[in-house]
Design an enzyme around this catalytic site. Structure first.
Site, PDB file in Angstrom:
ATOM      1  N   ASP A 171      -3.348 -10.415   2.804  1.00 52.96           N
ATOM      2  CA  ASP A 171      -3.959 -10.532   1.694  1.00 52.96           C
ATOM      3  C   ASP A 171      -3.568 -11.664   0.906  1.00 52.96           C
ATOM      4  O   ASP A 171      -3.050 -12.546   1.356  1.00 52.96           O
ATOM      5  CB  ASP A 171      -3.783  -9.021   1.050  1.00 52.96           C
ATOM      6  N   HIS A 246      -5.290  -8.980  -6.030  1.00 57.22           N
ATOM      7  CA  HIS A 246      -6.023  -8.190  -4.993  1.00 57.22           C
ATOM      8  C   HIS A 246      -5.117  -7.609  -4.084  1.00 57.22           C
ATOM      9  O   HIS A 246      -5.155  -6.665  -3.458  1.00 57.22           O
ATOM     10  CB  HIS A 246      -6.875  -9.535  -4.402  1.00 57.22           C
ATOM     11  N   SER A 611     -12.804  -3.878  -0.071  1.00 60.47           N
ATOM     12  CA  SER A 611     -11.470  -4.200  -0.006  1.00 60.47           C
ATOM     13  C   SER A 611     -10.736  -3.124  -0.402  1.00 60.47           C
ATOM     14  O   SER A 611      -9.473  -2.938  -0.065  1.00 60.47           O
ATOM     15  CB  SER A 611     -11.273  -5.364  -1.234  1.00 60.47           C
TER      16      SER A 611
END
Ligand SMILES: *[C@@H]1O[C@H](CO)[C@@H](O)[C@H](O)[C@H]1NC(C)=O
Ligand SMILES: *[C@@H]1O[C@H](CO)[C@@H](O)[C@H](O)[C@H]1NC(C)=O
Ligand SMILES: *[C@@H]1O[C@H](CO)[C@@H](O)[C@H](O)[C@H]1NC(C)=O
Ligand SMILES: *[C@@H]1O[C@H](CO)[C@@H](O)[C@H](O)[C@H]1NC(C)=O
Ligand SMILES: *[C@@H]1O[C@H](CO)[C@@H](O)[C@H](O)[C@H]1NC(C)=O
Length: 828
Positions: A171, A246, A611
């Protein structure tokens, strides 16, 4: 080839727009000699699967990547790549970015399309693919999934859940300072990781102490990003540090520590916990704020597998089907295939392009594709008008002073524009509260100001952050952002407001506000407001409510059917595979928050996207693996699917959001896969459907228009045992996109129970097809196998898929569900 997080485009619609603006746009049609990254697959065995290897890195076996033999083989591969390039391409026309050598033999180069073309016919080259770019796809969920009382108690409580398992997270990196990733010396890990050997790469904001035992390894992969764009050192840190948020969000959802208090703008929202709070995290940063490339992502996969992760979680990847190859034969999917061959469970976001059909970006049966749904938690906001009407809205904000009981003067921003001020912007801009200098301070100070959603929001240049700045500069008591009939309703997700505020996304509600306001205002002949008697208060929008129908499949969640190519021809694989919470998920954040100004300085974020759903499944897979250490990836995938639920908290079929606001339709397996993941039941599924690497080869060999040479080139394997149909793959679902007449197939189940159990086979018939399962009942001993013969007969033609299921009901309460998605195309 721009990169975006797989957080939903709706996560906060304003933020999504910002994000697009930040991403560099690289034209997809390259002029002939424009350079790009090309990914090249080569003949010859990689380190993990080489023939001469005494202990190949197949499922369940281990390989020492640091052995002399492994290192010598890796060196030979790198040299062969360099030699090939030197002897084939002109010096100075290319630079090699990576050699891939662990699970796939290949490399990535940055070069022109004409040079890439030359490589295609070079000796030993199997595939040349242009890098399509990789995108990012965005505390309460453990309780919602029944973990603390269920799985966690079986595994000795949260102090133990996930112990001994390593989850590899590919990620944007990780925020190592976050309490979700802190190491607690008073509660040391019980097991050392014998199989795992990582590394701790350091750099800006990431020193060696970041690898603290909870974070067991951290690496970053930047060569692809650096090849396509100059990186900006103030955002693209060359270290595993997460400047976006994220990656931290994803990692903490899978394996963040338990009982971490979530505090934002001074408000305590509750405690957050990962699904497997005692699992260890191996960080692979491969997406940079400026760009994300497939070259970096697959390099991360190549490394993670040889490091020895148990589970790989991918909330990143290309977000479109490939243009010139079939979906299963992209470099990204080939790497996932070999990760699975090495015994690693691979979980992937289904994508955020719903609700239209055929929008999934998870294609292959060897990776689990995750769809997103809501939970029963919501954060309702309320606006209270002077006449007592209560208007629902959205916004994680505190109440106006007086806790919603004191009323404040209500002013429309348009009415508060300075009378003789010469403001250069259009009125559209001004009524959106984007320019404090345009508003009369005496009119708005201490008032609740109505800002109208207008052209600037519609084209993405106006932001809620700017409204908040305006409100703060001029001392608003609060703000309201209302929907505007000219632009339609908008989708509002709770985002934290540091001043009292509320978004009113529905037109009917906006009209009530407008009607009330106009009744209460006295205007002169020229329409200028002279006396305002409207009043309002904003209630607390930070209080969670737990009620209502759930789960509901999120609008943004990508839908099946799965497809074989970019023309979206359906293929006989069920996608998505499984449904997990991905709407309004609280998890860790990185205060730098490069893309999301409204979350700058925050340690937590409430996000939505597939996600967010994906790491729920990765964490639960860690619990299953801990409970059943010898289970292969297909056994874990099967146990998750056959025990999932297709019913919601009312006992009705799970509903899915349609394209229109508030529209719901009953979900099908193309929305939810097998259904909502049920971790407690997944630990003990009774029976599993197994498939291994060779089965995937047989599956590929059986695809229409795929010849054996292509399969040999892509996988190194011969088609000597091809299935009659791709639907013969032994997965816990049956998908047939065009059934003519009759078909006969076999599935094989294996008992993973500790007791002998008798199962009754029943069928929920899909309309238009008669499905018959033989035997109608069977008894299976622990570790025993049972073949099921399934006959399908079309009895009525349909022009769309029909859905049903096979249910195996065990005498000891195990229930094994197998969804059916079949299009009856002709009777004979
Ligand atoms: C793990 O390894 C460390 C360092 O080698 C050692 O001190 C510790 O006792 C080991 N723990 C277990 C449970 O084996
Ligand atoms: C680098 O990023 C910073 C922070 O976003 C920005 O202010 C600056 O303009 C960027 N520099 C370049 C060269 O893009
Ligand atoms: C967006 O809309 C505003 C308000 O009409 C306008 O001033 C601005 O130029 C527009 N920007 C873009 C990029 O279209
Ligand atoms: C927002 O602007 C539209 C279009 O001018 C108007 O119809 C609507 O009444 C305005 N909203 C409010 C709350 O005044
Ligand atoms: C094909 O046959 C060879 C030799 O018997 C075997 O090694 C290989 O695994 C087979 N391939 C598949 C896909 O079954």
């Amino acid at each position: 080839m721009s990169i975006s997080l797989v957080s939903s485009q709706y996560a906060s619609f304003l933020v999504a727009v910002l994000f697009l603006l930040c991403s560099p746009i690289i034209k997809s049609s390259f002029a002939d000699d424009q350079r790009a990254i090309y990914l090249v697959l080569m003949e010859g065995e990689p380190v993990a699967f080489r023939q001469s290897n005494a202990t190949p890195f197949e499922e369940g076996k281990t390989l020492d990547p640091n052995s002399l033999a492994s290192k010598a083989h890796a060196k030979r591969l790198v040299e062969s790549h360099d030699l090939l390039l030197q002897s084939t391409l002109k010096i100075g026309t290319y630079n090699k970015i990576y050699s891939y050598k662990h699970i796939v033999n290949g490399f990535a180069i940055h070069t022109t399309s004409s040079q890439a073309k030359i490589l295609e016919s070079a000796r030993g080259v199997k595939l040349v693919e242009k890098d399509r770019g990789a995108k990012l796809m965005t505390t309460y969920s453990p309780q919602y999934l029944g973990l603390p009382a269920g799985v966690w108690s079986q595994e000795g409580g949260y102090r133990n859940a996930g112990e001994g398992i390593v989850i590899g997270v590919i990620d944007t990196g990780i925020n190592p300072m976050h309490p979700s990733f802190a190491y607690d010396p008073t509660n040391p890990f019980m097991s050392n990781l014998s199989r795992f050997s990582g590394a701790c790469e350091t750099g800006p904001r990431f020193d060696v102490s970041a690898c603290n035992g909870k974070i067991v390894s951290a690496r970053y992969f930047s060569a692809g990003a650096q090849a396509v764009t100059p990186l900006n050192s103030s955002i693209d840190f060359l270290s595993p540090f997460d400047a976006v948020g994220h990656g931290s969000h994803v990692a903490s959802t899978a394996a963040g520590n338990s009982m971490v208090p979530v505090i934002m703008n001074g408000f305590f929202y509750g405690f957050a916990s990962g699904m497997a709070p005692r699992a260890r995290i191996a960080v692979y940063k491969a997406i940079f704020p400026s760009v994300g490339t497939v070259a970096d992502v697959v390099s991360a996969i190549d490394q993670a597998i040889i490091d020895g992760v148990d589970i790989l979680t991918l909330s990143v990847g290309p977000d479109e089907p490939p243009e010139d190859t079939i979906t299963f034969f992209t470099v990204f999917d080939i790497f996932m295939l070999f990760a699975r061959r090495a015994g690693v469970f691979v979980v992937q976001a289904a994508g955020n392009k719903g609700p239209s059909p055929s929008t999934v970006v998870s294609f292959s049966p060897w990776a689990v594709g995750v769809a997103a749904c809501s939970t029963d938690r919501s954060f309702p906001g309320t606006l209270i008008l002077g006449d007592g009407q209560r208007i629902p809205g959205v916004g994680l904000s505190g109440p106006t002073m007086g806790n919603g009981l004191l009323q404040y003067k209500l002013v429309l921003a348009k009415d508060a524009v300075k009378e003789n001020g010469i403001f250069p912007k259009t009125p559209e801009y001004v009524e959106e509260c984007q320019y404090p200098e345009a508003l009369d301070p005496t009119a708005v100070q201490g008032s609740i100001v109505i800002c109208n959603f207008s052209a600037g929001f519609a084209n993405g240049t106006s932001t809620v952050t700017t409204i908040i700045d305006t409100a703060r500069a001029l001392g608003f008591a609060g703000f309201i952002l209302v929907a505007n009939p000219t632009y339609g309703e908008f989708i509002a997700e709770p985002i934290p407001f540091s001043v009292p505020g509320i978004m009113v996304p529905r037109l009917a509600d906006a009209k009530i506000i407008s009607d009330y306001y106009e009744q209460q205002i006295y205007r002169d002949q020229s329409g200028i407001g002279r006396r305002y008697s409207g009043k309002a208060a904003i209630g607390d929008g930070r209080l969670a409510h737990f009620q209502g129908q759930a789960p509901i499949v999120s609008r943004f969640s990508s839908r099946g059917p799965d497809m074989i190519d970019s023309n979206r021809n359906p293929v006989d694989v069920l996608k998505p595979d499984i449904l997990a919470p991905g709407h309004l998920v609280w998890a860790a954040w990185s205060p730098i928050s490069i893309f999301d100004q409204i979350l700058t300085g925050q340690n937590y974020a409430l996000l939505s996207g597939t996600s967010m759903a994906t790491p729920h499944v990765s964490g639960i897979a860690a619990l299953i693996k801990q409970f059943n250490p010898l289970w292969t990836p297909s056994m874990i995938a099967s146990s998750i699917s056959t025990t999932a639920s297709k019913f919601d908290n009312r006992g009705e079929p799970i509903m899915a959001e349609g394209a229109e606001i508030d529209s719901l339709y009953p979900s099908t397996p193309f929305d939810i896969g097998a259904g909502l993941i049920n971790p407690t039941r997944a630990l003990d599924p009774g029976l599993v459907f197994e498939s291994g690497f060779e089965d995937y080869i047989n599956f590929l060999c059986s695809l229409p228009n795929v010849d054996p040479q292509t399969v040999k080139a892509m996988t190194g394997k011969l088609c000597n045992n091809s299935f009659a149909y791709p639907s013969d793959l032994n997965v816990p679902s049956i998908t047939i996109s065009s059934l003519h007449g009759s078909r006969f197939m076999k599935r094989t189940v294996k008992s993973v129970a500790t007791k002998t159990e008798t199962y009754l086979c029943s069928v929920l018939q899909p309309p238009g097809i008669a499905v018959n399962v033989t035997p109608s009942w069977f008894t299976v001993n622990p570790q025993g196998m049972q073949d099921l013969y399934i006959k399908l007969d079309v009895n009525e033609i349909k022009d769309d898929f029909s859905f049903g299921e096979i249910v195996l009901t065990g005498s000891l309460d195990n229930i094994v569900r197998v969804p059916l998605a079949i299009l009856p195309a002709s009777v004979s």
